[in-house]
Write a protein that holds these residues in place. Structure first.
Motif, short mmCIF file in Angstrom:
data_model
loop_
_atom_site.label_atom_id
_atom_site.label_comp_id
_atom_site.label_asym_id
_atom_site.label_seq_id
_atom_site.Cartn_x
_atom_site.Cartn_y
_atom_site.Cartn_z
N VAL A 7 0.85 -1.24 -0.15
CA VAL A 7 0.08 0.00 -0.11
C VAL A 7 0.77 1.10 0.09
O VAL A 7 1.82 1.40 0.64
CB VAL A 7 -1.01 -0.07 1.13
CG1 VAL A 7 -1.85 1.18 1.29
CG2 VAL A 7 -1.75 -1.11 1.15
N LEU A 9 1.30 4.42 1.36
CA LEU A 9 0.64 5.19 2.31
C LEU A 9 0.55 6.69 1.85
O LEU A 9 -0.46 7.64 2.15
CB LEU A 9 1.13 5.02 3.65
CG LEU A 9 0.99 3.38 4.26
CD1 LEU A 9 1.80 3.46 5.55
CD2 LEU A 9 -0.36 3.33 4.11
N LEU A 12 -2.10 7.45 -0.50
CA LEU A 12 -3.43 7.50 0.31
C LEU A 12 -3.43 9.17 0.91
O LEU A 12 -4.51 9.69 0.87
CB LEU A 12 -3.61 6.48 1.22
CG LEU A 12 -3.82 5.34 0.84
CD1 LEU A 12 -3.92 4.13 1.86
CD2 LEU A 12 -4.90 5.24 -0.13
N ARG A 13 -2.42 9.54 1.32
CA ARG A 13 -2.25 10.69 2.20
C ARG A 13 -2.62 11.89 1.23
O ARG A 13 -3.40 12.84 1.29
CB ARG A 13 -1.13 10.98 2.96
CG ARG A 13 -0.84 10.51 4.17
CD ARG A 13 0.30 10.66 5.13
NE ARG A 13 0.81 9.99 5.89
CZ ARG A 13 1.82 8.84 5.76
NH1 ARG A 13 2.25 8.76 4.42
NH2 ARG A 13 1.85 7.96 6.53
N ALA A 15 -4.22 11.56 -1.36
CA ALA A 15 -5.58 11.72 -2.23
C ALA A 15 -6.55 12.33 -1.02
O ALA A 15 -7.40 13.09 -1.45
CB ALA A 15 -6.18 10.07 -2.33
N ALA A 16 -6.59 12.07 0.09
CA ALA A 16 -7.18 12.34 1.17
C ALA A 16 -6.94 14.14 1.33
O ALA A 16 -7.85 14.85 1.33
CB ALA A 16 -6.94 11.88 2.49
N SER A 72 -12.28 11.28 2.55
CA SER A 72 -10.84 11.63 2.97
C SER A 72 -10.77 11.23 4.36
O SER A 72 -9.67 10.67 4.73
CB SER A 72 -11.09 13.46 3.08
OG SER A 72 -9.92 13.85 3.42
N LEU A 75 -9.85 7.60 4.24
CA LEU A 75 -8.34 7.50 3.57
C LEU A 75 -7.38 7.74 4.83
O LEU A 75 -6.47 6.78 5.07
CB LEU A 75 -8.17 8.23 2.40
CG LEU A 75 -9.02 7.95 1.35
CD1 LEU A 75 -8.78 9.06 0.04
CD2 LEU A 75 -8.28 6.54 0.54
N ASN A 76 -7.60 8.59 5.39
CA ASN A 76 -6.82 9.04 6.57
C ASN A 76 -6.56 7.90 7.68
O ASN A 76 -5.59 7.44 8.16
CB ASN A 76 -6.98 10.28 7.18
CG ASN A 76 -6.42 11.48 6.27
OD1 ASN A 76 -5.48 11.50 5.99
ND2 ASN A 76 -7.40 12.57 6.34
N CYS A 78 -7.51 4.54 7.04
CA CYS A 78 -6.97 3.75 6.50
C CYS A 78 -5.32 3.79 6.56
O CYS A 78 -4.83 2.78 6.93
CB CYS A 78 -7.14 3.44 5.07
SG CYS A 78 -8.80 2.76 4.81
N VAL A 79 -4.74 5.02 6.41
CA VAL A 79 -3.13 5.00 6.69
C VAL A 79 -2.93 4.70 8.05
O VAL A 79 -2.04 4.16 8.25
CB VAL A 79 -2.95 6.59 6.33
CG1 VAL A 79 -1.64 7.04 6.42
CG2 VAL A 79 -3.02 6.67 4.64
N TYR A 82 -3.08 1.06 8.68
CA TYR A 82 -1.74 0.39 8.15
C TYR A 82 -0.40 0.55 8.93
O TYR A 82 0.30 -0.35 9.09
CB TYR A 82 -1.58 0.91 6.55
CG TYR A 82 -2.42 0.04 5.60
CD1 TYR A 82 -2.23 -1.31 5.49
CD2 TYR A 82 -3.33 0.87 4.96
CE1 TYR A 82 -3.18 -1.86 4.66
CE2 TYR A 82 -4.30 0.21 3.79
CZ TYR A 82 -4.05 -1.08 3.64
OH TYR A 82 -4.93 -1.77 2.89
#
Length: 108
Positions: A7, A9, A12-13, A15-16, A72, A75-76, A78-79, A82
């Motif tokens: 992933v 990360l 993801l950050r 994108a958020a 958003s 996603l945060n 999820c980070v 992980y």
């Protein structure tokens, strides 16, 4: 046998953050700003249609902003999940390599 997965990360950050930035920009541009007094349109039906459009568009933008904020936030989270899992795995692996009498002599 699976090859596992990874992933990104940072992606993801970003994108958020991008979603939040877009929502902030949307907050400064209101649909009501294009609304005008009915007499400015010169036709009552056209003026009513514009008012109806603006009202409906505002509802849509509001729903979009709510959904975007939720995406958003997820996603945060999820980070964070992980990162917590990675830290847990790292600590577990370190614990396996250490014995009660010190560092595992086979690890060197």
């Amino acid at each position: 046998m699976t090859d596992g997965f990874s992933v990104d990360l940072d992606a993801l950050r970003k994108a958020a953050s991008g979603i939040s930035t877009t929502l902030d920009a949307m907050a400064t541009k209101k649909v009501s700003d294009i609304d005008a007094p009915k007499d400015a349109f010169g036709h009552d039906s056209l003026a009513s249609a514009v008012v109806d459009f603006c009202d409906r568009w505002n509802i849509g933008v509001s729903h979009l902003a709510t959904d975007g904020a939720e995406v958003s936030d997820r996603l945060n989270r999820c980070v964070q999940s992980y990162e917590a899992a990675e830290k847990h795995i790292q600590l577990s692996a370190e614990g396996i390599l250490k014995s009660s009498s010190g560092t595992d002599p086979g690890a060197s």
